[in-house]
Design an enzyme around this catalytic site. Structure first.
Site, PDB file in Angstrom:
ATOM      1  N   CYS A   1       0.830  -1.193   0.000  1.00 34.33           N
ATOM      2  CA  CYS A   1       0.000   0.000   0.000  1.00 34.33           C
ATOM      3  C   CYS A   1       0.877   1.260   0.000  1.00 34.33           C
ATOM      4  O   CYS A   1       1.489   1.583  -1.011  1.00 34.33           O
ATOM      5  CB  CYS A   1      -0.961  -0.035   1.187  1.00 34.33           C
ATOM      6  SG  CYS A   1      -2.348   1.113   1.048  1.00 34.33           S
TER       7      CYS A   1
ATOM      8  N   HIS B   1      -3.371  -5.404   0.075  1.00 38.78           N
ATOM      9  CA  HIS B   1      -2.807  -5.922   1.325  1.00 38.78           C
ATOM     10  C   HIS B   1      -2.828  -7.456   1.291  1.00 38.78           C
ATOM     11  O   HIS B   1      -3.796  -8.073   1.748  1.00 38.78           O
ATOM     12  CB  HIS B   1      -3.617  -5.424   2.519  1.00 38.78           C
ATOM     13  CG  HIS B   1      -3.447  -3.974   2.816  1.00 38.78           C
ATOM     14  ND1 HIS B   1      -2.582  -3.502   3.779  1.00 38.78           N
ATOM     15  CD2 HIS B   1      -4.028  -2.874   2.263  1.00 38.78           C
ATOM     16  CE1 HIS B   1      -2.628  -2.174   3.817  1.00 38.78           C
ATOM     17  NE2 HIS B   1      -3.507  -1.771   2.910  1.00 38.78           N
TER      18      HIS B   1
ATOM     19  N   GLU C   1      -1.394  -9.503   3.140  1.00 44.97           N
ATOM     20  CA  GLU C   1      -1.315 -10.122   4.464  1.00 44.97           C
ATOM     21  C   GLU C   1      -2.678 -10.556   4.992  1.00 44.97           C
ATOM     22  O   GLU C   1      -2.771 -11.470   5.813  1.00 44.97           O
ATOM     23  CB  GLU C   1      -0.660  -9.158   5.470  1.00 44.97           C
ATOM     24  CG  GLU C   1      -1.483  -7.930   5.855  1.00 44.97           C
ATOM     25  CD  GLU C   1      -1.243  -6.730   4.957  1.00 44.97           C
ATOM     26  OE1 GLU C   1      -1.512  -5.589   5.386  1.00 44.97           O
ATOM     27  OE2 GLU C   1      -0.794  -6.934   3.811  1.00 44.97           O
TER      28      GLU C   1
END
Length: 637
Positions: free
Chosen positions: A385, A512, A514
């Protein structure tokens, strides 16, 4: 529908979220379909506008919901996909009731906390619990509900009352209350003290709720006389009292609960004795053992804005851990405060650099320096990001010579805006106005590193959370200088992935990754970072099937196809080995679940190394007791 409620007492930060997740794993391993709900008593509608220093990271769901980080634990542990409605807040409930009142749904009645708010809470739980979250049709079997905060908090009272009514509404055999409490050990006397838990249970019963089970947090297992005392004064059977003592890694917790027969107590309360009473936790056992045995390390420099609280980057840490275990490395994170970063701050010992997301201008120049350091020194780099955006700014300044390259987030009047505000964004309202949730990214270059890591897919769906993006008017300039935009959205105007082809591993992602990483399904970009940092990237990229199929599948199900014999990626020093990815070392080819090494053949989960039998969890590995980091509740990551 069956319901399991997890409450907390004495102090906050005991690990209710991890406990609720572990209970879900245990029930799922018994053959039940499980869903989860988190209740947060704060007045915010959601977690979107909160500082990470307040409640840790903001977790983003597929539907764009900005929720409490505990929902991330639920998704990772249970491998499910939740919705924004699975996070109930006081703000949401009151807004829902007030909207109904404005429409005239209450037909002129006086709106009160009881019964209107409490009824709304019960109806919300009942409705959301039926939503399938595991990809199958039909409602789940069990809903695990976590009540945030601590028993006795004023803001929790409407929820306590609602849950008391709901337990009666659900009926006998359909509701199980598990109370997580603290049993401290005073250093002066070295004795486990039960009084805090006694008072907590007394307060809970005074509010109309009686616990069916106690989950006691302590540094050591509860002594038998302590259990007997708790049973006597809290009116809970001894077999329904379990200890959640400190362990080297939270993956141990489902195994810890299983070893204490917690599943049998829950199934008995819920009248589910027909289900298997022996949970199938082979995957968890393999994963826990494997993580505990890692010796070689990988050091990642985390350059962030909120490094003072590790929970601010909880999902990033988890994704790094998942990838590190897949690459057979023990993770070490070097926390680098971006606001303090100077040219030589990043230690030369770092094997890779990761710059996570964030908002605001504080620390931005430090993140730009981190990107410059990684680019110039050929250190593997992953920017997420804002980490991608700062990499673009650094490249524009260094390679294009645009020294005033900036973002309109930091400089609204910038003459060289390489990062701009998205056209559809709102400049007046902050909550829920970003580009949120799962969006599709199309790969523009088939043989790029990121596409290979995703198994040569043509597109990928990942979760987003941002207001700013790369200025499409500047893309041509950046490409002419050597930057490759290998991923774009469906319009081709929004840049999603950047790469530097002349760098060993330099990737930035606007999304993102993750948030979708799982213990058995590590995020491909994080695997790429760790593989590059440990010299294994070429081996991974040379076999897309290995990356996409083997790494994205839990090891016990790989049937040995991902072996050191195939490409030598895991243990090149043993090229003739025949152990699979969950085998430990080829020279110990007969490794089994009950003996990590042949010479320790009588070892078990409770004693992987018999000569370290005094280690935490009865000898998993004493020298790993410090883990990666801790969020203060005693569970080490």
């Amino acid at each position: 529908m069956k319901y399991v409620l997890v409450t907390g007492g004495v102090v906050s930060g005991l690990g209710k979220g991890v406990t609720a997740s572990s209970i879900g794993v245990l029930l799922k391993a018994c053959g039940l379909r499980v869903t989860s709900i988190k209740i947060d008593p704060y007045l915010n509608t959601d977690a979107g506008t909160m500082s990470p220093f307040e409640h840790g990271e903001v977790f983003v769901l597929d539907d764009g919901g900005e929720v409490d980080l505990d929902l991330g634990n639920y998704e990772r542990f249970l491998d499910i996909k939740l919705t924004r409605d699975h996070n109930i807040t006081t703000g949401k409930v009151y807004q829902h009731v007030i909207d109904k009142e404005r429409r005239g749904d209450y037909l002129g009645k006086t709106i009160q906390v009881v019964p209107h708010i409490t009824d709304a809470i019960q109806e919300w739980i009942e409705r959301v619990a039926k939503i399938p979250v595991d990809g199958q049709e039909g409602p789940p079997d069990v809903c695990v509900i976590e009540l945030g905060g601590t028993i006795g908090d004023i803001e929790s009272m409407p929820f306590i009352e609602a849950i008391g009514q709901f337990s009666y509404r659900a009926g006998p055999g359909n509701f199980c209350l598990i109370h997580v409490s603290l049993v401290p050990v005073l250093n002066v006397v070295g004795e486990q003290k039960t009084k805090p838990t006694q008072h907590s249970v007394r307060g809970l019963r005074g509010l109309g709720l009686t616990p069916d089970m106690l989950a006691c947090r302590s540094t050591m297992p509860l002594e038998e006389n302590v259990k007997a005392k708790l049973s006597q004064f809290c009116h809970v059977p001894e077999e329904n009292i379990v200890t959640l003592y400190d362990v080297p890694n939270i993956w141990h917790l489902p195994l810890l609960l299983r070893d204490q027969k917690a599943h049998e107590a829950i199934l008995k309360v819920l009248n589910l004795r027909s289900y298997s009473t022996e949970p199938v936790l082979d995957e968890w056992t393999h994963r826990t053992r494997r993580c505990a045995m890692l010796q070689k390390t990988v050091r990642i420099a985390m350059v962030g804005k909120y490094t003072g609280l590790s929970d601010s980057y909880l999902s990033v840490l988890k994704a790094l851990l998942h990838a590190s275990v897949a690459c057979e490395r023990k993770l070490i994170v070097d926390w680098v405060p971006a606001s303090d970063l100077e040219e030589l701050t990043i230690e030369e010992g770092a094997d890779g650099v990761l710059v996570p997301g964030g908002f605001g201008d504080r620390g931005v120049e430090g993140k730009i320096l981190a990107a410059k350091y990684a680019r110039e020194n050929k250190v593997p780099y992953l920017g997420i990001c804002l980490g991608m955006q700062t990499a673009v700014l650094e490249y524009a300044r260094s390679r294009l010579g645009v020294h005033d390259a900036s973002s309109t987030e930091f400089d609204k009047d910038s003459k060289s805006p390489f990062i701009v505000f998205m056209p559809e964004g709102s400049k007046t309202h902050m909550g829920g106005t970003m580009r949120l949730g799962s969006r599709r990214t199309y790969f523009q270059v088939k043989d790029c590193t990121s596409a290979k890591l995703y198994g040569n897919a043509s597109f990928v769906d990942e979760r987003h959370r941002h207001r700013y993006e790369v200025n499409p008017d500047m893309v041509a300039q950046l490409e002419s200088a050597g930057m490759s935009f290998t991923g774009k959205d469906e319009t081709g105007e929004r840049m999603e992935i950047i790469e530097l082809p002349d760098h060993p591993f330099f990737i930035g992602a606007q999304f993102h990754p993750e948030f979708t990483s799982r213990p058995g399904k590590p995020s491909p970009l994080f695997v790429g970072l760790i593989a590059a940092a440990t010299g294994q990237l070429d081996a991974f990229l040379g076999s897309p099937t290995t990356v996409h199929d083997s790494l994205q599948t839990e090891w016990p199900n790989c049937n040995g196809t991902f072996s050191v014999k195939s490409n030598g990626a895991i243990h090149p020093e043993y090229p003739n080995g025949n152990s699979s990815v969950y085998g430990v070392l080829p020279k110990h080819g007969s490794v089994s679940l009950n003996g990590a090494y042949v010479k320790h053949g009588n070892g078990s989960l409770n004693g992987i190394h018999k000569d370290q039998a005094k280690g935490s969890l009865n000898g998993v590995l004493g020298d790993h007791v410090d883990g990666i980091c801790s969020n203060g509740n005693g569970y080490h990551y």
